[in-house]
Design a protein around this motif. Structure first.
Motif, PDB file in Angstrom:
ATOM      1  N   LEU A   2       0.835  -1.203   0.000  1.00 38.01           N
ATOM      2  CA  LEU A   2       0.000   0.000   0.000  1.00 38.01           C
ATOM      3  C   LEU A   2       0.869   1.252   0.000  1.00 38.01           C
ATOM      4  O   LEU A   2       1.789   1.367   0.812  1.00 38.01           O
ATOM      5  N   TYR A  88       1.346  -7.629  -4.769  1.00 32.67           N
ATOM      6  CA  TYR A  88       0.401  -6.799  -5.509  1.00 32.67           C
ATOM      7  C   TYR A  88       0.536  -5.360  -5.008  1.00 32.67           C
ATOM      8  O   TYR A  88       0.761  -5.135  -3.818  1.00 32.67           O
ATOM      9  N   ALA A  90      -1.187  -1.651  -4.536  1.00 34.37           N
ATOM     10  CA  ALA A  90      -2.435  -0.884  -4.493  1.00 34.37           C
ATOM     11  C   ALA A  90      -2.090   0.557  -4.143  1.00 34.37           C
ATOM     12  O   ALA A  90      -1.901   0.886  -2.970  1.00 34.37           O
ATOM     13  N   ARG A  92      -2.953   4.578  -3.906  1.00 34.26           N
ATOM     14  CA  ARG A  92      -4.173   5.293  -3.503  1.00 34.26           C
ATOM     15  C   ARG A  92      -4.636   6.295  -4.550  1.00 34.26           C
ATOM     16  O   ARG A  92      -5.839   6.516  -4.714  1.00 34.26           O
ATOM     17  N   THR A  98      -6.495   0.682  -6.217  1.00 30.69           N
ATOM     18  CA  THR A  98      -6.983  -0.482  -5.483  1.00 30.69           C
ATOM     19  C   THR A  98      -7.912  -1.336  -6.336  1.00 30.69           C
ATOM     20  O   THR A  98      -7.892  -2.568  -6.249  1.00 30.69           O
ATOM     21  N   ASP A  99      -8.740  -0.704  -7.184  1.00 34.42           N
ATOM     22  CA  ASP A  99      -9.628  -1.461  -8.074  1.00 34.42           C
ATOM     23  C   ASP A  99      -8.840  -2.382  -8.998  1.00 34.42           C
ATOM     24  O   ASP A  99      -9.199  -3.552  -9.193  1.00 34.42           O
ATOM     25  N   CYS A 101      -5.768  -3.455  -8.558  1.00 38.16           N
ATOM     26  CA  CYS A 101      -5.148  -4.487  -7.725  1.00 38.16           C
ATOM     27  C   CYS A 101      -6.150  -5.593  -7.412  1.00 38.16           C
ATOM     28  O   CYS A 101      -5.831  -6.787  -7.496  1.00 38.16           O
ATOM     29  N   SER A 130      -5.440   4.163   2.905  1.00 39.54           N
ATOM     30  CA  SER A 130      -5.336   2.964   2.067  1.00 39.54           C
ATOM     31  C   SER A 130      -6.128   1.803   2.656  1.00 39.54           C
ATOM     32  O   SER A 130      -6.796   1.055   1.932  1.00 39.54           O
ATOM     33  N   LEU A 134      -9.315  -0.352   1.085  1.00 40.53           N
ATOM     34  CA  LEU A 134      -9.400  -1.811   1.034  1.00 40.53           C
ATOM     35  C   LEU A 134     -10.661  -2.307   1.730  1.00 40.53           C
ATOM     36  O   LEU A 134     -11.336  -3.224   1.246  1.00 40.53           O
ATOM     37  N   LYS A 137     -13.643  -1.877  -0.495  1.00 39.34           N
ATOM     38  CA  LYS A 137     -13.675  -2.894  -1.556  1.00 39.34           C
ATOM     39  C   LYS A 137     -14.039  -4.260  -0.990  1.00 39.34           C
ATOM     40  O   LYS A 137     -14.608  -5.107  -1.701  1.00 39.34           O
TER      41      LYS A 137
END
Length: 354
Positions: A2, A88, A90, A92, A98-99, A101, A130, A134, A137
Motif C-alpha cells: 500500500l 500486488y 495498491a 491510492r 486499489t480497483d 489491484c 489505504s 481496502l 472494496k
C-alpha cells in the motif's frame, strides 16, 4: 503493498492530483466534489513541470515493483509453507489503484492476503486512507472471500534502520574526514497539518522513533534534527520546515548537512524534486552550504531483505496463532477521530476481513 503512488507519466498528473484532493480520508474540504477538480486543474501545470524535471514522471511504481518482486522471491525461501508468494501493488491516487489491484487478485484466485503498508510510520492520512479503501472494496464484494491480516507500521524494524543508516554513512563519506563528525544530519519527513496532529495521529511520534533508532545505530556520531517538508496551503503544519532549517543552520555557521528522507521508501517527487532540485540546490547556490542527500532505499538489498523478514515473521506468527490479524496499536483510534469509516475498517480487519 500500500502506498500513495505517483503519476508514472506527466499526462497522468492531473488525475493523480484530483484523486488526492477528492480523498476525504486525507482531507476534508468544503464542497470537495467541486473544489478538488478545480484545485487539481490549477496545480497541474506547476506539478507537471516538476515531474518533467525529474525525468518525465514518478519512479515510485518501478521501485515498488522491484522491491515487491525481491521480497516475494525471498519469502518463498523464508516461509515456504505459504509459497508461492506474489506482491500486488495498491496505490491510492495513481495506477495501479486499489480497483486494479483487486481485479488482479481475483483473477489469480487469491484467498489469503497481507495488507502491507509501505509507509514505515502510521498516519490516518496515509496508511489509514489505504486501509479504508481496502475495507470499502471488501464490504462491496470487490475483495470478498479473502482472509486478511495487516502489517500497519514498522518504523523501528532493525533491517529498515540498518538500510537507512548505511545510506547516511555513504553520504557522510563524501565529506572531508576532518569535518565529517561535525556535519549536521537533517532527517526530513512529509509534514502533517496541525489539525491532524492535534487529534492524536501517531505519525509524528513514530517518525521521531525512527530517527532515534537510526541515530542509535550510528552511535550518535553527528548532531541531528527532525524537520518537515511538503506543506501545502495556509493552515498550520508540523515544523520546522526543511528549507527554513537549512537557512537557519547557515545563519548559525553550520554549513555542512546531510539531508535524509526518513518517511519514504523510494525516490519520488518529494526527494527528486523538492529535496534535490529545490532545497539542496538553494542551499549550495544561495547559502554557500555543502549539502549531500542520503540515497533513498530504492534497490537496497538490505531494505528488500527487511521487507521479506517482516512479512515472513508476520506469516509465521499469524499461522502459529501468536498474533491477531491486526496489531494492538492499529486497534486504537485517534482520541479526536471523527471518521466513522476508520472505526469500521479497524473492526473489519481485526476479524480477518469478515
Amino acid at each position: 503493498m500500500l502506498n500513495m503512488g505517483g503519476p508514472s507519466t506527466v499526462p497522468e498528473t492531473h488525475d493523480f492530483l484530483k484523486s488526492l484532493f477528492l480523498d476525504r480520508d486525507l482531507m476534508q474540504l468544503p464542497f470537495q466534489s467541486l473544489l478538488a477538480p478545480w484545485i487539481a486543474r490549477r496545480r497541474s501545470p506547476m506539478i507537471e513541470q516538476q515531474y518533467e524535471a525529474i525525468g518525465g514522471g514518478s519512479p515510485i511504481l518501478r521501485w515498488t515493483e522491484h522491491q515487491g518482486a525481491g521480497m516475494a522471491a525471498l519469502l518463498d525461501e523464508l516461509h515456504p509453507t505459504t509459497a508461492p508468494h506474489k506482491a500486488y501493488i495498491a496505490f491510492r491516487y495513481a495506477r495501479p489503484l486499489t480497483d486494479e489491484c483487486a481485479t488482479r487478485m481475483r483473477a489469480d484466485g487469491v484467498k489469503r492476503a497481507v495488507a502491507f503498508t509501505q509507509y514505515p510510520q502510521y498516519s490516518c492520512s496515509t496508511t489509514g486512507s489505504s486501509l479504508n479503501e481496502l475495507y470499502r472494496k471488501g464490504i462491496d464484494g470487490t475483495l470478498s472471500g479473502i482472509e486478511w491480516s495487516v502489517i500497519d507500521r514498522w518504523g523501528t524494524h532493525p533491517g529498515f534502520i540498518e538500510a537507512v543508516a548505511q545510506n547516511v554513512e555513504r553520504a557522510l563519506q563524501k565529506f572531508n574526514p576532518s569535518v565529517r563528525s561535525d556535519t549536521v544530519l537533517l532527517f526530513s519527513a512529509h509534514s502533517l497539518p496541525m489539525s491532524v496532529v492535534n487529534r492524536g495521529d501517531p505519525y509524528v511520534s513514530e517518525v521521531a522513533g525512527t530517527v532515534q533508532a537510526v541515530m542509535q545505530r550510528l552511535g550518535y556520531s553527528n548532531p541531528w534534527r527532525l524537520v518537515w517538508q511538503s506543506q501545502v496551503g495556509p493552515r498550520p503544519w508540523m515544523g520546522p520546515k526543511t528549507d527554513a532549517a537549512l537557512k537557519g543552520l547557515a545563519k548559525l555557521g553550520r554549513k555542512r548537512v546531510v539531508l535524509v528522507p526518513i518517511a519514504f521508501t523510494s525516490d519520488h517527487i518529494e526527494t527528486l524534486f523538492e529535496l534535490d532540485h529545490e532545497y539542496c540546490a538553494e542551499a549550495r547556490e544561495s547559502l554557500g552550504m555543502e549539502v549531500q542527500r542520503a540515497e533513498s532505499l530504492n534497490d537496497s538489498p538490505v531494505f528488500i531483505r527487511a521487507l521479506a523478514d517482516m512479512a515472513a515473521q508476520h506469516l509465521k506468527d499469524y499461522s502459529a496463532g501468536k498474533i491477531s490479524p491486526t496489531s494492538v496499536q492499529m486497534g486504537l483510534r485517534c482520541p479526536g477521530c471523527e471518521n466513522a469509516t476508520c472505526g469500521k475498517q479497524k473492526a473489519w480487519f481485526a476479524k480477518g476481513g469478515e
